[in-house]
Design a protein around this motif. Structure first.
Motif, PDB file in Angstrom:
ATOM      1  N   SER A  65       0.834  -1.205   0.000  1.00 26.96           N
ATOM      2  CA  SER A  65       0.000   0.000   0.000  1.00 26.96           C
ATOM      3  C   SER A  65       0.869   1.255   0.000  1.00 26.96           C
ATOM      4  O   SER A  65       0.490   2.278  -0.562  1.00 26.96           O
ATOM      5  CB  SER A  65      -0.947  -0.008   1.195  1.00 26.96           C
ATOM      6  N   GLU A  66       2.064   1.171   0.584  1.00 23.50           N
ATOM      7  CA  GLU A  66       2.988   2.322   0.583  1.00 23.50           C
ATOM      8  C   GLU A  66       3.487   2.604  -0.829  1.00 23.50           C
ATOM      9  O   GLU A  66       3.536   3.745  -1.265  1.00 23.50           O
ATOM     10  CB  GLU A  66       4.167   2.044   1.507  1.00 23.50           C
ATOM     11  N   ASP A  67       3.844   1.549  -1.570  1.00 22.36           N
ATOM     12  CA  ASP A  67       4.287   1.717  -2.959  1.00 22.36           C
ATOM     13  C   ASP A  67       3.170   2.279  -3.821  1.00 22.36           C
ATOM     14  O   ASP A  67       3.390   3.139  -4.664  1.00 22.36           O
ATOM     15  CB  ASP A  67       4.749   0.386  -3.555  1.00 22.36           C
ATOM     16  N   LEU A  68       1.958   1.784  -3.607  1.00 22.64           N
ATOM     17  CA  LEU A  68       0.812   2.249  -4.383  1.00 22.64           C
ATOM     18  C   LEU A  68       0.539   3.727  -4.095  1.00 22.64           C
ATOM     19  O   LEU A  68       0.297   4.511  -5.011  1.00 22.64           O
ATOM     20  CB  LEU A  68      -0.415   1.395  -4.069  1.00 22.64           C
ATOM     21  N   ALA A  69       0.619   4.112  -2.833  1.00 18.87           N
ATOM     22  CA  ALA A  69       0.422   5.522  -2.460  1.00 18.87           C
ATOM     23  C   ALA A  69       1.493   6.406  -3.095  1.00 18.87           C
ATOM     24  O   ALA A  69       1.202   7.505  -3.577  1.00 18.87           O
ATOM     25  CB  ALA A  69       0.424   5.679  -0.948  1.00 18.87           C
ATOM     26  N   THR A  70       2.716   5.922  -3.128  1.00 15.97           N
ATOM     27  CA  THR A  70       3.810   6.670  -3.752  1.00 15.97           C
ATOM     28  C   THR A  70       3.548   6.846  -5.240  1.00 15.97           C
ATOM     29  O   THR A  70       3.721   7.943  -5.783  1.00 15.97           O
ATOM     30  CB  THR A  70       5.153   5.950  -3.532  1.00 15.97           C
ATOM     31  N   ASP A  71       3.106   5.786  -5.909  1.00 19.58           N
ATOM     32  CA  ASP A  71       2.830   5.880  -7.347  1.00 19.58           C
ATOM     33  C   ASP A  71       1.665   6.819  -7.636  1.00 19.58           C
ATOM     34  O   ASP A  71       1.700   7.574  -8.605  1.00 19.58           O
ATOM     35  CB  ASP A  71       2.558   4.501  -7.940  1.00 19.58           C
ATOM     36  N   ILE A  72       0.644   6.805  -6.814  1.00 17.28           N
ATOM     37  CA  ILE A  72      -0.490   7.712  -7.014  1.00 17.28           C
ATOM     38  C   ILE A  72      -0.046   9.159  -6.811  1.00 17.28           C
ATOM     39  O   ILE A  72      -0.380  10.047  -7.609  1.00 17.28           O
ATOM     40  CB  ILE A  72      -1.658   7.341  -6.082  1.00 17.28           C
ATOM     41  N   THR A  73       0.742   9.408  -5.773  1.00 18.26           N
ATOM     42  CA  THR A  73       1.260  10.755  -5.522  1.00 18.26           C
ATOM     43  C   THR A  73       2.157  11.210  -6.669  1.00 18.26           C
ATOM     44  O   THR A  73       2.051  12.344  -7.142  1.00 18.26           O
ATOM     45  CB  THR A  73       2.049  10.790  -4.198  1.00 18.26           C
ATOM     46  N   ASN A  74       3.036  10.322  -7.132  1.00 19.43           N
ATOM     47  CA  ASN A  74       3.910  10.659  -8.259  1.00 19.43           C
ATOM     48  C   ASN A  74       3.095  10.973  -9.508  1.00 19.43           C
ATOM     49  O   ASN A  74       3.406  11.921 -10.237  1.00 19.43           O
ATOM     50  CB  ASN A  74       4.880   9.515  -8.552  1.00 19.43           C
ATOM     51  N   ALA A  75       2.045  10.186  -9.773  1.00 22.74           N
ATOM     52  CA  ALA A  75       1.211  10.421 -10.950  1.00 22.74           C
ATOM     53  C   ALA A  75       0.591  11.806 -10.899  1.00 22.74           C
ATOM     54  O   ALA A  75       0.574  12.527 -11.905  1.00 22.74           O
ATOM     55  CB  ALA A  75       0.126   9.350 -11.056  1.00 22.74           C
ATOM     56  N   TYR A  85       3.430  14.351 -11.581  1.00 21.12           N
ATOM     57  CA  TYR A  85       3.826  14.376 -12.993  1.00 21.12           C
ATOM     58  C   TYR A  85       2.764  15.056 -13.845  1.00 21.12           C
ATOM     59  O   TYR A  85       3.081  15.798 -14.777  1.00 21.12           O
ATOM     60  CB  TYR A  85       4.080  12.962 -13.516  1.00 21.12           C
ATOM     61  N   LYS A  86       1.506  14.811 -13.538  1.00 17.38           N
ATOM     62  CA  LYS A  86       0.409  15.434 -14.295  1.00 17.38           C
ATOM     63  C   LYS A  86       0.455  16.949 -14.140  1.00 17.38           C
ATOM     64  O   LYS A  86       0.373  17.690 -15.124  1.00 17.38           O
ATOM     65  CB  LYS A  86      -0.938  14.907 -13.819  1.00 17.38           C
ATOM     66  N   GLN A  87       0.603  17.427 -12.901  1.00 25.45           N
ATOM     67  CA  GLN A  87       0.634  18.867 -12.665  1.00 25.45           C
ATOM     68  C   GLN A  87       1.871  19.498 -13.296  1.00 25.45           C
ATOM     69  O   GLN A  87       1.804  20.597 -13.844  1.00 25.45           O
ATOM     70  CB  GLN A  87       0.588  19.174 -11.165  1.00 25.45           C
ATOM     71  N   SER A  88       2.984  18.805 -13.259  1.00 25.96           N
ATOM     72  CA  SER A  88       4.202  19.311 -13.881  1.00 25.96           C
ATOM     73  C   SER A  88       4.032  19.417 -15.397  1.00 25.96           C
ATOM     74  O   SER A  88       4.496  20.387 -16.012  1.00 25.96           O
ATOM     75  CB  SER A  88       5.380  18.406 -13.533  1.00 25.96           C
ATOM     76  N   ALA A  89       3.352  18.453 -15.997  1.00 26.29           N
ATOM     77  CA  ALA A  89       3.091  18.515 -17.439  1.00 26.29           C
ATOM     78  C   ALA A  89       2.211  19.708 -17.769  1.00 26.29           C
ATOM     79  O   ALA A  89       2.453  20.418 -18.752  1.00 26.29           O
ATOM     80  CB  ALA A  89       2.438  17.214 -17.916  1.00 26.29           C
ATOM     81  N   VAL A  90       1.196  19.965 -16.942  1.00 23.30           N
ATOM     82  CA  VAL A  90       0.317  21.126 -17.150  1.00 23.30           C
ATOM     83  C   VAL A  90       1.130  22.418 -17.091  1.00 23.30           C
ATOM     84  O   VAL A  90       0.962  23.318 -17.928  1.00 23.30           O
ATOM     85  CB  VAL A  90      -0.825  21.140 -16.105  1.00 23.30           C
TER      86      VAL A  90
END
Length: 99
Positions: free
Chosen positions: A60-70, A73-78
């Motif tokens: 669940s920690e890895d999944l939370a990290t991936d969701i936060t990273n996503a 990355y989305k906001q950085s692309a914007v």
């Protein structure tokens, strides 16, 4: 433009990790940003495995990290798109002034 492309690729890495979170023996990947050479010319992305595959899938920690990273990355692309739009408007203004 290189920042936009790198963030899009990094978002794909996170999405792949999230989509396969419950896949047995899945080995998640991690995106790493690097300054392009020569310095100041942009950014590149490398993707590396995070370690050994886990029989039970991601924690669940890895999944939370991936969701936060996503989300990051989305906001950085914007923001990269907004910077490109601003630069295009500025160049258009300069052309108008000289014409």
């Amino acid at each position: 433009m290189s920042g936009l492309n790198a963030n899009q690729q990094a978002l794909g890495v996170s999405a792949h990790n999230i989509a396969n979170a419950n896949t047995q023996n899945f080995q998640p990947q991690q995106a790493h940003f690097h300054e392009a050479q020569p310095a100041g010319s942009g950014v590149t992305l490398s993707v590396e495995g995070r370690g050994l595959a886990r029989a039970e899938g991601l924690s669940s920690e890895d999944l939370a990290t991936d969701i936060t990273n996503a989300l990051t990355y989305k906001q950085s692309a914007v923001l990269n798109v907004k910077a490109i739009q601003f630069e295009n408007e500025r160049i258009g203004t300069l052309i108008d002034i000289q014409a």
